[in-house]
Design a protein around this motif. Structure first.
Motif, PDB file in Angstrom:
ATOM      1  N   ARG A 124       1.052  -0.919  -0.559  1.00  0.00           N
ATOM      2  CA  ARG A 124      -0.115   0.278   0.136  1.00  0.00           C
ATOM      3  C   ARG A 124       1.191   1.128  -0.241  1.00  0.00           C
ATOM      4  O   ARG A 124       0.887   2.239  -0.477  1.00  0.00           O
ATOM      5  CB  ARG A 124      -0.498   0.342   1.197  1.00  0.00           C
ATOM      6  CG  ARG A 124      -1.782  -1.132   1.145  1.00  0.00           C
ATOM      7  CD  ARG A 124      -3.015  -0.212  -0.032  1.00  0.00           C
ATOM      8  NE  ARG A 124      -4.264  -0.255  -0.412  1.00  0.00           N
ATOM      9  CZ  ARG A 124      -4.678  -1.709  -0.864  1.00  0.00           C
ATOM     10  NH1 ARG A 124      -3.634  -1.677  -2.388  1.00  0.00           N
ATOM     11  NH2 ARG A 124      -5.299  -1.471  -1.494  1.00  0.00           N
ATOM     12  N   ALA A 156       1.367   4.325  -2.937  1.00  0.00           N
ATOM     13  CA  ALA A 156       0.568   6.311  -2.602  1.00  0.00           C
ATOM     14  C   ALA A 156       2.401   6.787  -2.939  1.00  0.00           C
ATOM     15  O   ALA A 156       2.546   8.048  -3.068  1.00  0.00           O
ATOM     16  CB  ALA A 156       0.291   6.273  -1.070  1.00  0.00           C
ATOM     17  N   GLU A 214      -4.364  -0.300   6.897  1.00  0.00           N
ATOM     18  CA  GLU A 214      -4.728   0.559   7.932  1.00  0.00           C
ATOM     19  C   GLU A 214      -3.515   1.579   8.767  1.00  0.00           C
ATOM     20  O   GLU A 214      -3.716   2.479   8.424  1.00  0.00           O
ATOM     21  CB  GLU A 214      -4.813  -0.079   9.642  1.00  0.00           C
ATOM     22  CG  GLU A 214      -6.356  -0.198   9.333  1.00  0.00           C
ATOM     23  CD  GLU A 214      -7.618   0.643   9.405  1.00  0.00           C
ATOM     24  OE1 GLU A 214      -7.097   1.775   9.342  1.00  0.00           O
ATOM     25  OE2 GLU A 214      -8.768   0.661   8.446  1.00  0.00           O
ATOM     26  N   GLU A 229      -2.408   3.435   5.459  1.00  0.00           N
ATOM     27  CA  GLU A 229      -3.002   4.772   5.279  1.00  0.00           C
ATOM     28  C   GLU A 229      -2.638   5.723   5.641  1.00  0.00           C
ATOM     29  O   GLU A 229      -3.391   6.795   6.409  1.00  0.00           O
ATOM     30  CB  GLU A 229      -4.254   4.253   5.158  1.00  0.00           C
ATOM     31  CG  GLU A 229      -4.490   2.913   3.551  1.00  0.00           C
ATOM     32  CD  GLU A 229      -6.120   2.634   4.815  1.00  0.00           C
ATOM     33  OE1 GLU A 229      -7.225   3.041   5.594  1.00  0.00           O
ATOM     34  OE2 GLU A 229      -6.973   2.266   3.510  1.00  0.00           O
ATOM     35  N   ARG A 230      -2.038   5.166   6.991  1.00  0.00           N
ATOM     36  CA  ARG A 230      -2.179   7.005   8.515  1.00  0.00           C
ATOM     37  C   ARG A 230      -1.239   7.598   8.331  1.00  0.00           C
ATOM     38  O   ARG A 230      -0.795   8.757   8.899  1.00  0.00           O
ATOM     39  CB  ARG A 230      -2.209   6.146   9.962  1.00  0.00           C
ATOM     40  CG  ARG A 230      -3.405   5.938  10.083  1.00  0.00           C
ATOM     41  CD  ARG A 230      -3.523   5.014  11.816  1.00  0.00           C
ATOM     42  NE  ARG A 230      -4.368   5.453  11.799  1.00  0.00           N
ATOM     43  CZ  ARG A 230      -5.150   3.883  11.776  1.00  0.00           C
ATOM     44  NH1 ARG A 230      -5.532   3.816  10.616  1.00  0.00           N
ATOM     45  NH2 ARG A 230      -6.834   4.406  12.077  1.00  0.00           N
TER      46      ARG A 230
END
Length: 432
Positions: free
Chosen positions: A17, A21, A426, A429-430
């Motif tokens: 992930r 990004a 999770e 994504e932070r």
């Protein structure tokens, strides 16, 4: 660069992930292969997981990620037959008539058990359908107290207590009712006429793992790389890693830790009060099938907690015609006799146990046996567990520190590969 500590499924998912990004990422894995508890052995056919794995219908994130990685068509849904071994007899418990024939519960016991599995509260008056919606409401309720009140004493004594003994041993009295309700919600779909529907990958979970590694890029993963320290002042700035006989310091802007929380505490001082249980798990390659069921729970005294005959779930033809059987047992204390046994002693102990349970079993049928051990396989889901989970973002320690290991919220109320992926996502994504 963002450093990911741990090359299990959570770490690989986080790295995947983060790369999507636009971040530069490097994964550091202490062992010689990635995958963690999803690591595999070679067989005469497909690879087999060192620890038994399957999917429940409720596990959607891993299926979605498989689609994204191009292996979604490899997910297959199969019938997983269940049975209970009681007083020397295997009792199938899949179809309504098999459940009705089970002699150790009364008709009323079975009714109350069935209503609980359907999440219907029949303790009095008009049955409400929302009693069990909130797991948090049962976080501090002892599991025995809950089961006796919400089913019957017979259901507890003759159905659940042996399962709790196998799963939690001496810690069973500490477990919360929320864990059990979470398990009921987690297990997902049943075919009312045949039994539980479970998922697997054609080719094994190694197919998914390989696709995830390729998604991250093998060049971004370093194995045999043991992290020794995380450097930080007001923010994370470095990782100290032992690799190839030398110690290297890597400059990082953020770190995602996916290991067990005892290592997080060693590196950062952040303490986690969650207790973990270990496990010993063997895969046995057999010439002949032992039973006709996939998952055999055991009520009688036995040296293992369960027998899982994988090739009654996935055809033996995929493994060169061999029948593959898991023997597994949880360990609550590393001073327990089982944990201290050598592999040869475990093999003798467990094969003797199979002989005691199944007099027709012959050791001549055994082709090979491989034993895996892990001192921290799963949390003990004791009362008050949610207060102890490690947050995904650890800014209270330092900026740039994130956590996605087994002590995260995604692995409540049951740990799974799906939960590992959710935790990895999770944490990723932070990170801005």
């Amino acid at each position: 660069m963002i450093g990911v500590v741990g090359g299990g499924v959570a770490g690989l998912a986080a790295a995947y992930r983060l790369q999507q990004a636009g971040h530069e990422v490097r994964v550091f894995e202490a062992s010689d292969q990635v995958g963690g508890l999803a690591a595999t052995y070679e067989t005469a056919g497909d690879r087999i997981e060192a620890y038994y794995h399957h999917l429940s219908k409720s596990e959607e994130t891993i299926v979605e990620l498989a689609e994204e990685l191009g292996v979604g068509e490899k997910v297959e849904w199969r019938l997983g037959k269940n049975a209970y071994y009681v007083e020397g007899t295997v009792h199938p418990l899949d179809t309504p008539w098999e459940i009705l024939a089970y002699p150790y519960l009364s008709v009323y016991d079975k009714f109350r058990l069935g209503m609980l599995t359907l999440e219907i509260d029949v303790r009095g008056g008009v049955p409400p359908f929302d009693t069990y919606d909130s797991l948090e409401a049962f976080e501090d309720v002892p599991i025995k107290e809950f089961l006796v009140e919400h089913t019957t004493r017979g259901v507890y004594d003759y159905f659940f207590e042996p399962l709790l003994d196998a799963k939690f041993g001496s810690r069973k009295e500490d477990v919360s009712a929320a864990w059990l309700l979470g398990r009921i919600k987690f297990r997902g779909e049943r075919d009312l006429m045949r039994g539980e529907i479970l998922g697997y990958f054609d080719g094994g979970f190694g197919v998914f793992l390989d696709a995830l590694v390729e998604g991250v890029g093998r060049e971004h993963i370093t194995t045999d790389a043991r992290v020794q320290d995380i450097g930080f002042d007001d923010e994370v700035n470095s990782l100290t890693v032992e690799h190839d006989g030398s110690v290297e310091e890597h400059a990082v802007e953020s770190v995602v830790v996916t290991t067990m929380p005892n290592l997080l505490e060693e590196w950062t001082g952040y303490a986690c009060d969650i207790d973990f249980q270990g496990s010993v798990c063997a895969v046995v390659g057999l010439e002949d099938s032992l039973t006709d069921t996939y998952w055999l729970n055991i009520a009688d005294d036995a040296p293992f907690g369960a027998l899982i005959e994988h090739t009654n779930f996935v055809p033996p033809e995929r493994y060169g015609g061999e029948h593959l059987l898991y023997c597994a047992s949880y360990v609550q204390d590393l001073d327990e006799a089982l944990w201290k046994m050598s592999d040869a002693e475990v093999e003798e102990h467990w094969l003797s146990g199979i002989e005691d349970m199944f007099p027709d079993f012959s050791r001549e049928s055994v082709n090979w046996m491989k034993i895996a051990r892990n001192p921290r396989t799963a949390p003990v889901y004791e009362r008050g567990y949610l207060e102890k989970v490690v947050p995904y973002e650890l800014s209270e320690v330092t900026e740039g520190l994130y956590y996605a290991g087994m002590a995260s919220r995604a692995q409540y109320p049951e740990r799974s590969l799906n939960g590992a992926i959710v935790a990895g996502f999770e944490a990723a994504e932070r990170i801005s």
